[in-house]
Write a protein that holds these residues in place. Sequence first.
Motif, PDB file in Angstrom:
ATOM      1  N   PRO A   1      32.136  44.684  45.115  1.00 27.93           N
ATOM      2  CA  PRO A   1      32.184  45.707  44.061  1.00 27.93           C
ATOM      3  C   PRO A   1      31.817  47.100  44.546  1.00 27.93           C
ATOM      4  O   PRO A   1      32.142  48.085  43.892  1.00 27.93           O
ATOM      5  N   VAL A   2      31.157  47.173  45.672  1.00 31.02           N
ATOM      6  CA  VAL A   2      30.695  48.485  46.160  1.00 31.02           C
ATOM      7  C   VAL A   2      31.752  49.112  47.066  1.00 31.02           C
ATOM      8  O   VAL A   2      32.264  50.202  46.806  1.00 31.02           O
ATOM      9  N   ASN A   3      32.036  48.444  48.183  1.00 25.53           N
ATOM     10  CA  ASN A   3      32.965  49.027  49.170  1.00 25.53           C
ATOM     11  C   ASN A   3      34.400  48.517  49.038  1.00 25.53           C
ATOM     12  O   ASN A   3      35.274  48.895  49.818  1.00 25.53           O
ATOM     13  N   LYS A   4      34.652  47.649  48.083  1.00 27.40           N
ATOM     14  CA  LYS A   4      35.981  47.120  47.808  1.00 27.40           C
ATOM     15  C   LYS A   4      36.580  46.321  48.966  1.00 27.40           C
ATOM     16  O   LYS A   4      37.792  46.126  49.030  1.00 27.40           O
ATOM     17  N   LYS A   5      35.736  45.849  49.870  1.00 23.80           N
ATOM     18  CA  LYS A   5      36.248  45.026  50.955  1.00 23.80           C
ATOM     19  C   LYS A   5      36.598  43.648  50.409  1.00 23.80           C
ATOM     20  O   LYS A   5      35.917  43.116  49.533  1.00 23.80           O
ATOM     21  N   PRO A   6      37.669  43.026  50.918  1.00 23.77           N
ATOM     22  CA  PRO A   6      38.091  41.715  50.421  1.00 23.77           C
ATOM     23  C   PRO A   6      37.074  40.643  50.829  1.00 23.77           C
ATOM     24  O   PRO A   6      36.564  40.636  51.952  1.00 23.77           O
ATOM     25  N   LEU A   7      36.836  39.723  49.884  1.00 25.43           N
ATOM     26  CA  LEU A   7      35.910  38.619  50.134  1.00 25.43           C
ATOM     27  C   LEU A   7      36.624  37.283  50.177  1.00 25.43           C
ATOM     28  O   LEU A   7      36.248  36.399  50.949  1.00 25.43           O
ATOM     29  N   ARG A   8      37.683  37.147  49.367  1.00 23.60           N
ATOM     30  CA  ARG A   8      38.382  35.872  49.333  1.00 23.60           C
ATOM     31  C   ARG A   8      39.854  36.138  49.007  1.00 23.60           C
ATOM     32  O   ARG A   8      40.171  37.012  48.199  1.00 23.60           O
ATOM     33  N   MET A   9      40.699  35.332  49.620  1.00 27.25           N
ATOM     34  CA  MET A   9      42.141  35.490  49.437  1.00 27.25           C
ATOM     35  C   MET A   9      42.765  34.098  49.387  1.00 27.25           C
ATOM     36  O   MET A   9      42.425  33.212  50.174  1.00 27.25           O
TER      37      MET A   9
ATOM     38  N   VAL B   1      59.670  30.587  57.061  1.00 27.97           N
ATOM     39  CA  VAL B   1      58.701  30.309  55.999  1.00 27.97           C
ATOM     40  C   VAL B   1      58.473  31.594  55.204  1.00 27.97           C
ATOM     41  O   VAL B   1      58.658  32.705  55.716  1.00 27.97           O
ATOM     42  N   HIS B   2      58.075  31.409  53.935  1.00 25.22           N
ATOM     43  CA  HIS B   2      57.761  32.538  53.068  1.00 25.22           C
ATOM     44  C   HIS B   2      56.286  32.434  52.676  1.00 25.22           C
ATOM     45  O   HIS B   2      55.851  31.423  52.108  1.00 25.22           O
ATOM     46  N   ASP B   3      55.514  33.444  53.019  1.00 30.18           N
ATOM     47  CA  ASP B   3      54.061  33.442  52.795  1.00 30.18           C
ATOM     48  C   ASP B   3      53.746  34.471  51.711  1.00 30.18           C
ATOM     49  O   ASP B   3      54.176  35.630  51.800  1.00 30.18           O
ATOM     50  N   ILE B   4      52.989  34.046  50.695  1.00 32.25           N
ATOM     51  CA  ILE B   4      52.608  34.937  49.610  1.00 32.25           C
ATOM     52  C   ILE B   4      51.142  34.692  49.258  1.00 32.25           C
ATOM     53  O   ILE B   4      50.679  33.546  49.278  1.00 32.25           O
ATOM     54  N   GLY B   5      50.411  35.715  49.008  1.00 32.21           N
ATOM     55  CA  GLY B   5      48.985  35.569  48.706  1.00 32.21           C
ATOM     56  C   GLY B   5      48.411  36.812  48.040  1.00 32.21           C
ATOM     57  O   GLY B   5      49.084  37.853  47.945  1.00 32.21           O
ATOM     58  N   ARG B   6      47.160  36.683  47.601  1.00 29.18           N
ATOM     59  CA  ARG B   6      46.517  37.811  46.920  1.00 29.18           C
ATOM     60  C   ARG B   6      45.000  37.695  47.108  1.00 29.18           C
ATOM     61  O   ARG B   6      44.452  36.589  47.119  1.00 29.18           O
ATOM     62  N   VAL B   7      44.372  38.832  47.276  1.00 27.52           N
ATOM     63  CA  VAL B   7      42.893  38.889  47.330  1.00 27.52           C
ATOM     64  C   VAL B   7      42.371  38.696  45.902  1.00 27.52           C
ATOM     65  O   VAL B   7      42.710  39.467  44.988  1.00 27.52           O
ATOM     66  N   ILE B   8      41.536  37.675  45.736  1.00 30.87           N
ATOM     67  CA  ILE B   8      41.023  37.387  44.384  1.00 30.87           C
ATOM     68  C   ILE B   8      39.571  37.824  44.216  1.00 30.87           C
ATOM     69  O   ILE B   8      39.036  37.760  43.103  1.00 30.87           O
ATOM     70  N   ALA B   9      38.957  38.278  45.308  1.00 27.38           N
ATOM     71  CA  ALA B   9      37.561  38.746  45.195  1.00 27.38           C
ATOM     72  C   ALA B   9      37.339  39.876  46.185  1.00 27.38           C
ATOM     73  O   ALA B   9      37.745  39.796  47.354  1.00 27.38           O
TER      74      ALA B   9
END
Length: 953
Positions: free
Chosen positions: A371-379, A360-368
């Motif tokens: 704003p402060v610590n730049k931690k990912p919220l949604r992908m 399988v080929h898995d591709i994704g991106r963090v979209i949120a």
Amino acid sequence: MSDIQDEYIKQHVSASQINNTVRLSRFFIVSILIVSAYVYGIYQFYFAKPSFYFNLWFIGTELLCCLCLLINSVYFKPDQFALAHAHRWLQVQNLVIGSCIASGMGLVYYYLPLYNPAFSHVHALILSALLLIVSQAFALTFLTQRLTYFCLAFIPAIFPYLTSQFINTETSDPLFHLTINFALIVILLCANITSRIHQRISSLYSKNNRLVENAKQQVLWTDELCKQLQAEINKSKDIELQLQLNNQLLEQKVKERTADIAKMNADLENQQQNLVLAHEIAGLRPWDWNIKDREILVTDSKQQKILKPSKLHHYQLQNIIHLDDIEQFKHAMKQHLRGQSPLYEASYRIQNSNGKWKWVHDIGRVIARDPVNKKPLRMVGIRRDIHQERTDQERLKLAASVLQQAAEGIFILDDQLCYIDVNPFYEQLTGFTHQHIIGKNLFDITANHKSQQRSSHYSILQQLEKIGEFDGELHEEFLSGKEQTIWMHINAITDEQNRVTHYIGIVSDLTERKLQEQRLSYLENYDPLTDLPNRFYYNYQLHQYLVSQQDSIKQLAVIRLNIDRFRPLNEFLTNSGGDELLRQVAQRLRLTNAEALFVAHLNGDDFAIVYEISPIHPSIQQHCEHISKAFSLPFNIFGQDHIITLSMGVAFYPENGRQLDYLNNCAEQALAEAKNLGGNTCRFYSNNNTALLEQGIYLERDLRHAINNNELIVYYQPKINFSDRNIYGFEALVRWNHPSKGIIPPNLFIPLAEQTSLISDIGRIVIQQTAKQIRYWNNIGFDNICVSVNVVAQQLQRGQLLEDLDHAIHTYNICGSSLELEITESSLLENSVTVKNLLNEIKKRKIHISLDDFGTGYSSLAYLADFPIDILKIDRSFVSKIGQNKQEAIVSAMIAMGKAMGMMVVAEGIETKQQLEYLQDLECDIAQGFLFSKPLPEKEATTYLEQHRLIPS
């Protein structure tokens, strides 16, 4: 672009050749140091006569090699030198080393044999060949990155050897020069092939580097596209803000647009269904990971969305991902979540419910992100099934690898029979490169100036158009100059509508196979030692003369030749010398029989000539005399002259026979007659010998049956002590009890048995029956009986006699002193050391040894002194002439000599009282003859033994 790439590859290949040669030349220099020291050491060790020039050469060569090695190590370190300087240095270095080798060969080959008499021309050949072959073998190993480097070392090195073939033609060995010339040609060919292989490998390596650079450029372009995509996303966000501003205006028209919105919702539902269908068909499974709430929305195989805790999902995912792919998956995910990569992308294997693995080929991106610590919220991302794609890619790679690596020529044609792809082997086969073949028609690369070739090509093209297949052998001359015998197989490839789209051809090189067939045909019909036809081809050709050419050939002669006393000469010369003699004999026969129809080497030292008898040819007598005269000249075998003679037997067609086998038998019989006359003569077959030949064959056949059917019996002739007239023992004499002819005396079948292995079988039977009879006599009270058995030379030499004696003694439990072996003087002639050892072994078993027929053969007092002989037996020819002064003197001397040497003396053939009294006066020990008894069967011998325990005086 192609020219730039070719120039890049050319420069890279040139640099690679120079760099590799600089590195490998150090090993070459060390190899020359070692081989020079080895040659110098051999000379100093075996020919301890120092030579100033040879020492000077050795020291100079070692110093030059060390200097070259030092320069290589100091001034040409990896990646620290100019290619042009290195190129010039390598040329100078190889030329200097080649010149050193050449000077060494010149000294060894020309100077040392003149300077040191112990150093022969053969030694010079061996040491010079060693220096040349070993040095060029190292040059072939280390200097073939570029052919010019190898040639600069190779050509000077072989110069002295090449000149030697034209300077010392009288002392040179043509076979040696032919062998070395062939080896040098093979070395040069191998160097050329190896150089091409290195060049091709370097070219492939440069192409791979070029592909890697292109791949990196593609990655850069992909990143640029991603950035553009990000820009588009940012623009979309701006548009979204603009839409929010316009939303207030839209609310005012909600009621007006309700119908339109309903319609739009319906369209959206349809699009959603289409999207779901597209995802299902494409194998796409979208997922949405809410990192903040630790939930993930995934799509299953039925395109149903499932919401579950992300921790559970990750645990389940790690359990189904292949162990080899987990680290890659985790690394890619961490890189993206930490913001170190703009996109998460990974390919890995997962295990489905059936337990099978699929890609399988898995591709994704963090979209949120926060704003402060730049931690990912949604992908968000999509997982796609690429198992079939990977399988297809691997199959394509495998097919491409097979095409490139196949040891058969493979080409692909379009529907117009024009080349669109070929593999390297086909390029090698045709002599053209890939770019010279592509685009041309199937037979545009072959010569078509002959009508037969044009007709053959046209027939193949017509067959391909009609049935779409061709399979057959072709002999093609390519425009590149190569000429090959090939086997070509072409098949058409069709599409779904059965239309021809391509043709695939497979070509096999049959050149080597044809050469092997020719070689096998030669080995089948010719003797590899003498290059003459062998027995098989001789019989076939003679049969053709007898059957197919009876109208043209009216009379011919079959001459069978055999080298006299070849066996002892072969043992003296050893096998290699014997082979050389046979080669020279074959050559002389070939030269002296130019008018003969056929000259053949049958086997061993047997040759045959087929000669047509014609008025225009010399007579058969003159021809045989010509052969004998030619063989009066000596043969030089390894520096020694040997004169040999021939025995010849001649049979005539059709006088002596019309059939192949009978004609050969007649010639063999004539040859046997010539051999019996002492050799060095020619005998012609006579029909008077036919009856004797047939009688001998029948007698041999019946004698074999007699041995198998136990028809051989033993008679016993008594031996009497002169002193007390008691019976000393018997002599065992074999008789043939023929079922229809009665008792056959030994003089009729023993000579025939001695010509075959039958005499050993007969001797074994006599020993067994004699031991059995001794056992019987011991059982009835006669314990001191000694029975003598005659043994011939064949029994002594076949190595079976000891085993036969031991078997008889152990089987019948008799004492070895009860047996006596009578051996003739002629049996002691050949292999005297072996016979002496055998007789010593027999003496260890307490068996007596008697010298039979003393005085009639090759009498020598050395036999009596060297061999362990107990008994001397005077032949009946001397005893029968007692009464003649000279004969009585001989008998008296024999008895006196035997007595002086401590031997027992036996006189056989006593038939008169005068003979008995004369021998008794000379104190002879044992008497034997018809005066006492003739040879008796077993029962009569037992009766005689019982009745004559003591014979009165």
